[in-house]
Design a protein around this motif. Sequence first.
Motif, mmCIF file in Angstrom:
data_model
loop_
_atom_site.group_PDB
_atom_site.id
_atom_site.type_symbol
_atom_site.label_atom_id
_atom_site.label_comp_id
_atom_site.label_asym_id
_atom_site.label_seq_id
_atom_site.Cartn_x
_atom_site.Cartn_y
_atom_site.Cartn_z
ATOM 1 N N TYR A 124 17.599 -18.226 -3.495
ATOM 2 C CA TYR A 124 18.146 -19.713 -3.895
ATOM 3 C C TYR A 124 18.174 -19.677 -5.410
ATOM 4 N N VAL A 128 22.023 -18.984 -6.107
ATOM 5 C CA VAL A 128 22.875 -20.195 -6.082
ATOM 6 C C VAL A 128 22.506 -20.881 -7.350
ATOM 7 N N ARG A 129 21.106 -21.414 -7.407
ATOM 8 C CA ARG A 129 20.854 -22.242 -8.667
ATOM 9 C C ARG A 129 21.465 -21.511 -10.105
ATOM 10 N N GLU A 132 24.999 -21.211 -10.410
ATOM 11 C CA GLU A 132 25.544 -22.661 -10.777
ATOM 12 C C GLU A 132 25.469 -23.172 -12.133
ATOM 13 N N VAL A 300 23.882 -14.785 -1.481
ATOM 14 C CA VAL A 300 24.420 -16.196 -1.670
ATOM 15 C C VAL A 300 23.942 -17.027 -0.374
ATOM 16 N N GLU A 301 24.492 -16.671 0.946
ATOM 17 C CA GLU A 301 24.346 -17.133 2.081
ATOM 18 C C GLU A 301 22.970 -17.508 2.445
ATOM 19 N N LYS A 304 21.873 -20.423 0.143
ATOM 20 C CA LYS A 304 22.088 -21.535 0.741
ATOM 21 C C LYS A 304 21.596 -21.986 1.824
ATOM 22 N N GLU A 307 18.498 -23.653 0.450
ATOM 23 C CA GLU A 307 18.375 -25.033 -0.045
ATOM 24 C C GLU A 307 18.828 -25.873 1.229
ATOM 25 N N GLU A 308 19.319 -25.703 1.997
ATOM 26 C CA GLU A 308 19.527 -26.648 3.157
ATOM 27 C C GLU A 308 18.340 -26.922 4.235
ATOM 28 N N LYS A 312 16.050 -29.209 -0.106
ATOM 29 C CA LYS A 312 16.458 -30.616 0.087
ATOM 30 C C LYS A 312 15.549 -31.175 1.150
#
Length: 337
Positions: A124, A128-129, A132, A300-301, A304, A307-308, A312
Motif C-alpha cells: 500500500y 498506492v500511497r 498517488e 498495486v492490487e 489496494k 487499503e480497503e 480504512k
Amino acid sequence: MSQDFTFTVRSVAFDEDYRPAEDTRTTTNFANLARGERRRENLRNALTMIDNRFNSLAQWDNPNGDRYALELEIVTGEVQVGAEERQHRFPAIEVLKTTIVDQQAGKRLAGMVGNNFSSYVRDYDFSVRLAEHNRDRAEFGLPEGFGDLHGQLFRRFIDSEAYRGIAGKPPVICLSVSSSKQYRRTDNHHPVLGVEYQNDDASLTDFYFGKMGLEVRYFMPPNGVAPLAFYFAGDLLTDYTTLELISAVSTMESFQKIYRPEIYNANSPAGPCYRPSLEHADYSLTRVVYDREERSRLGVEQGKFAEEHFIKPYRHVFERWSANGAVDQSRNKVAFS
C-alpha cells in the motif's frame, strides 16, 4: 502495551509440496515459485541451491559438503484490531524461519528468523500511497508520515508474545541492494558475511526499514558476486551464531540469484565501487522459473486490498497511535530482551 490489537502467528512449511494459502500475497516470492506445471521441480531446485550454499560456507568438519540441510517455514503474523473484531485477522507481516538440520550430529538448531520480508501494508505504501502522492509532482517526495504505520506494526509484532513464541532473537531481513545507489568496498571482512560495503546515500528502503527500528549493513559473502543488504536490530555480528548467519546468507543469496540474476548471478563480482543494475547483460540464469513482471503488476492490487480491508476500516485506531506518540522517530532499534 495497547489492547487495541493482538497478534497471532501461523506457519507453513516451504518445501517441494508447498502450496500458497488463499490469503497469501500473490506477489510473494514463494507463491511465485510454487505455480505452474514445474512447480515441484522449481521448489526442489531452489531448496537444493540453499542447502548447497549452506554447506559451502560451513566447511569445517564437513568434508563431503553435505552435513547440513535447511528447513524453511513461512511465518505469517496476523493482527486483530479491536476486541469486537475477534473473527477478523489481517495477515500483516510475513517472514521466513529457518531450522538447521545437522545430519551428522543428528541435531536440529535454530536458524535465522526474518530473511525474506513481505507485507500488504508495504504494498500500500509503495504501490498506492507513494504513487498517488507523486503523480502530479515535478519532484519526487514522500507523503507525510510515510512508513509510520508499517513501522509501528512491525515493532509491535516483534515485541508481541506471538513472535517471542517462535523466536528468541529479533529478525534479520536480507534484501537486494538498491539499483539506484553506489556502494564502495571497505577493508572490513567477516568470515561468513564476507567483505563489507558502505553506502553514504541511504535508499528509500533504508529509510522505510529505519521506521521499523532496523539499521542496515551491506556484505558480499565469500564467493558471492554482489553485496546483500542486512537489516537488523542490535549487533549483527555478535548477536547471532555463525550458523545462524550462514542460514540467512545461504537462503537469501539463493533466492536473489533467482529473483535478480542480473545482480546476484552475474558472471563477474562487484568491484571496489559498485552500482547494481537490472540492465546488466552478463549473467547466468538458474534452473528456477520466476515471473518478475507478474510480481510488479500485482503489487498495486495488493496495496489496494490493504487499503480497503485494513487501512480504512481501522484508521481511527492508527490515528490514535499517532496522537499518543506511538511512532518515536528517535528510536533506532527494536526493543528485545
